[in-house]
Design a protein around this motif. Structure first.
Motif, PDB file in Angstrom:
ATOM      1  N   ARG A 213    -123.228 -78.617   9.278  1.00  0.00           N
ATOM      2  CA  ARG A 213    -122.009 -79.576  10.066  1.00  0.00           C
ATOM      3  C   ARG A 213    -123.169 -80.068  10.938  1.00  0.00           C
ATOM      4  O   ARG A 213    -123.340 -79.337  11.698  1.00  0.00           O
ATOM      5  CB  ARG A 213    -121.018 -78.821  10.535  1.00  0.00           C
ATOM      6  N   GLU A 214    -122.408 -81.413  11.135  1.00  0.00           N
ATOM      7  CA  GLU A 214    -122.651 -82.189  12.659  1.00  0.00           C
ATOM      8  C   GLU A 214    -122.120 -81.304  13.995  1.00  0.00           C
ATOM      9  O   GLU A 214    -121.009 -80.726  13.834  1.00  0.00           O
ATOM     10  CB  GLU A 214    -122.291 -83.683  12.099  1.00  0.00           C
ATOM     11  N   SER A 215    -122.587 -81.608  14.756  1.00  0.00           N
ATOM     12  CA  SER A 215    -121.712 -80.837  16.181  1.00  0.00           C
ATOM     13  C   SER A 215    -120.110 -82.216  16.296  1.00  0.00           C
ATOM     14  O   SER A 215    -120.162 -82.996  16.399  1.00  0.00           O
ATOM     15  CB  SER A 215    -123.187 -81.384  17.363  1.00  0.00           C
ATOM     16  N   PRO A 216    -119.168 -81.097  17.035  1.00  0.00           N
ATOM     17  CA  PRO A 216    -117.907 -81.479  17.206  1.00  0.00           C
ATOM     18  C   PRO A 216    -118.026 -83.051  18.143  1.00  0.00           C
ATOM     19  O   PRO A 216    -117.241 -83.850  18.374  1.00  0.00           O
ATOM     20  CB  PRO A 216    -117.125 -80.640  18.126  1.00  0.00           C
ATOM     21  N   LEU A 217    -119.165 -82.213  19.234  1.00  0.00           N
ATOM     22  CA  LEU A 217    -119.274 -83.341  20.470  1.00  0.00           C
ATOM     23  C   LEU A 217    -119.515 -84.305  19.901  1.00  0.00           C
ATOM     24  O   LEU A 217    -118.786 -84.908  20.498  1.00  0.00           O
ATOM     25  CB  LEU A 217    -120.166 -82.603  21.279  1.00  0.00           C
ATOM     26  N   PHE A 218    -120.808 -84.615  19.671  1.00  0.00           N
ATOM     27  CA  PHE A 218    -120.810 -86.202  18.301  1.00  0.00           C
ATOM     28  C   PHE A 218    -119.754 -86.671  18.098  1.00  0.00           C
ATOM     29  O   PHE A 218    -119.587 -87.977  18.583  1.00  0.00           O
ATOM     30  CB  PHE A 218    -122.254 -86.088  17.771  1.00  0.00           C
ATOM     31  N   PHE A 219    -119.279 -86.440  16.648  1.00  0.00           N
ATOM     32  CA  PHE A 219    -117.668 -86.218  16.324  1.00  0.00           C
ATOM     33  C   PHE A 219    -117.119 -87.255  17.573  1.00  0.00           C
ATOM     34  O   PHE A 219    -116.621 -88.743  17.503  1.00  0.00           O
ATOM     35  CB  PHE A 219    -117.607 -86.032  15.244  1.00  0.00           C
ATOM     36  N   MET A 220    -116.425 -86.458  17.859  1.00  0.00           N
ATOM     37  CA  MET A 220    -115.961 -86.865  19.756  1.00  0.00           C
ATOM     38  C   MET A 220    -116.391 -88.169  20.326  1.00  0.00           C
ATOM     39  O   MET A 220    -115.208 -89.267  20.909  1.00  0.00           O
ATOM     40  CB  MET A 220    -114.805 -85.588  20.503  1.00  0.00           C
ATOM     41  N   LYS A 221    -117.634 -87.632  20.175  1.00  0.00           N
ATOM     42  CA  LYS A 221    -118.691 -89.333  21.204  1.00  0.00           C
ATOM     43  C   LYS A 221    -118.208 -90.228  20.496  1.00  0.00           C
ATOM     44  O   LYS A 221    -117.761 -91.707  21.332  1.00  0.00           O
ATOM     45  CB  LYS A 221    -119.445 -88.828  21.602  1.00  0.00           C
TER      46      LYS A 221
END
Length: 536
Positions: A213-221
């Motif tokens: 899974r991609e990092s949640p932080l990246f999605f939120m950015k």
């Protein structure tokens, strides 16, 4: 001690699950690629079949030392630039894509090294491609794991990076031993096989990334909060509206606010870099940048990487004939020591004290080894006396003790410390900076070690012992204990007074990746569930 988890907020036991551990293990798997490289390359290019194929057996000792150092060090030089560019790729396309693209590049480089024509340029090209890829991997893996991790086991999960490195190193040492024992040493297979084995962990990593899974932080950015929540609920095995998930989302948002404060209205990566450039020269930040630079310098001048890459030469100086066997034992001891420390002690013993104890102990081991080589001259004797043989046994034993002490010192601690000391707003960029420091200093040591050994002989061991003693003294005066500190506590010990952006955000700086978070007692978990019911 051991597997006990110490927390300071109620944490549901569901978050400690196989999904999180398997994701961290798979991401850390990338470290096997360069752990293996450090163990197999020095022995492989020293084989007579490799020398005959590429004509290096016709060179004198000085010219051969230059070619040998070029082959090994072009990997580190390229890795420096791979680490430099990794942050920009991560922030633009994501952590997962960065890991996948660098793995593909590594596979291409490994193929070039395995099936080259009789031209060293192909080895240089393959080594450079693999090095660039590994630089990107080292710039990505610690940050990726840290962003997925539960804070209370951050050290343990990030430590998987070092464990994977040691396992790769172990495989490299024993592959060389197996080749020496079971394959005709005049055959090209003796160097092609070790080169080709690089492809195995790389292919496994590439396939494994398909399930990450991609990092949640990246999605939120990228303002894709719905995707971030899906990743978190999957990794934590909790529902979307659970208080723990909601709190974690708010902590991610806080980090993004810090990063946007660094940008100060300037758009894009270039704007961020300009803002970060002003940030890193502030008092209390610049000393953290210097700390990383010095830690990786001291790590590389401890002798461990030199032993990894030039183990045949260094063990031969002790009078050892079967150097492949002893380098394999050395790698096994070092790997076991690292696994024990990073699984059971890293989140309890701390950072500063292990560094000092390790450095002093390693230094004393190498002092004896250097004195033995100077007095006994074991490599120059055809018939070794009984007393010299006994001294050699002691020296070899101390090299193994060195590997034990090294496993819990500057070996992996720089990666752990640099993952936790930086402010939220520049943490991602500083992760790439830390990888650049590592590869810069590793390039220096691998490039210069053959010349150091030719010039100093037995003094090489004393040189590394002196660097280790210097490392212990430096740690006593300048290395703070950073285990479990919050960001505001970290700012205090480094003397950072803050800036206007902190006031503008109107928030107390709490760090999702530098907190002490608590052991989930039944009472704590019950309280969380009751709070959850009230919210519903």
């Amino acid at each position: 001690m051991g597997w006990k988890i110490v927390e300071d907020r109620p944490t549901p036991p569901e978050v400690y699950n196989w999904r999180l551990y398997s994701a961290a293990l798979l991401i850390a798997w990338g470290a096997i690629t360069f752990g293996y490289d450090g163990a197999f390359m020095g022995t492989t290019i020293a084989r007579s079949s490799f020398k005959a194929y590429f004509g290096t057996d016709q060179l004198n000792s000085k010219d051969y030392a230059t070619v040998s150092s070029n082959i090994t060090s072009c990997f580190q030089a390229a890795a420096f630039f791979g680490a430099m560019l990794s942050w920009g790729i991560m922030e633009t396309w994501g952590r997962k894509i960065t890991l996948q693209s660098t793995t593909v590049l590594f596979i291409i480089g490994a193929i070039l090294q395995t099936c080259p024509p009789k031209n060293l340029d192909y080895i240089y090209a393959g080594r450079s491609l693999c090095g660039f890829a590994v630089g990107g991997i080292t710039g990505t893996v610690p940050a990726y794991i840290s962003e997925l991790s539960v804070p209370s086991i951050r050290g343990r999960l990030t430590g998987l990076f070092e464990i994977a490195y040691q396992l790769g190193s172990l495989v490299g040492f024993w592959v060389n031993y197996g080749v020496s024992q079971h394959i005709n040493l005049s055959s090209d297979v003796t160097w092609r096989l070790p080169m080709g084995i690089q492809l195995i962990p790389a292919v496994i990593l590439l396939v494994g990334t398909l399930f990450l899974r991609e990092s949640p932080l990246f999605f939120m950015k990228k303002d894709q909060d719905d995707k971030a929540i899906k990743v978190l609920t999957y990794l934590r095995k909790l529902p979307e509206d659970h208080p723990y998930i909601q709190e974690e989302m708010s902590l991610y948002k806080e980090r993004i606010l810090h990063e946007r404060a660094v940008v100060s209205g300037k758009p894009g990566l270039l704007g961020y870099l300009k803002g970060a450039g002003k940030e890193v020269i502030l008092p209390g930040i610049r000393n953290r940048m210097a700390l990383a630079f010095i830690m990786f310098a001291l790590q590389n001048f401890s002798g461990a990487n030199a032993i990894n890459y030039y183990s045949p030469t260094l063990f031969a100086s002790l009078g050892i004939k079967d150097t492949a066997l002893y380098t394999g034992i050395y790698g096994l001891v070092k790997a076991i020591g690292s696994i024990i420390f990073f699984l059971f002690f890293i989140d309890h013993w701390g950072r500063r004290q292990p560094w000092m104890v390790s450095s002093v102990a390693c230094s004393l081991c190498l002092i004896y080894v250097g004195a033995y080589v100077k007095i006994g001259h074991p490599a120059d004797q055809t018939v070794i006396s009984n007393s010299t043989k006994q001294g050699g046994t002691a020296a070899t034993t101390l090299v193994m003790f060195y590997s034990v002490f090294w496993s819990f010192g500057a070996n992996g601690l720089p990666w752990i410390i640099t993952a936790e000391i930086y402010p939220l707003g520049i943490r991602g960029l500083c992760g790439a900076y830390a990888a650049m420091c590592q590869w810069l200093w590793q390039f220096v040591i691998t490039k210069t070690t053959p010349d150091i050994f030719l010039a100093m002989g037995w003094g090489t061991w004393i040189f590394f012992a002196a660097c280790l003693m210097l490392s212990a003294i430096w740690a006593f005066f300048f290395l703070p204990e950073t285990k479990g500190l919050r960001l505001d506590e970290m700012d205090a010990i480094f003397g950072f007074a803050g800036h206007d952006s902190d006031e503008e955000m109107g928030t107390h700086s709490m760090d999702i990746h530098a907190r002490k978070v608590g052991h989930p007692t039944h009472k704590d978990h019950k309280d969380v569930e009751e709070e959850h019911e009230e919210i519903q």
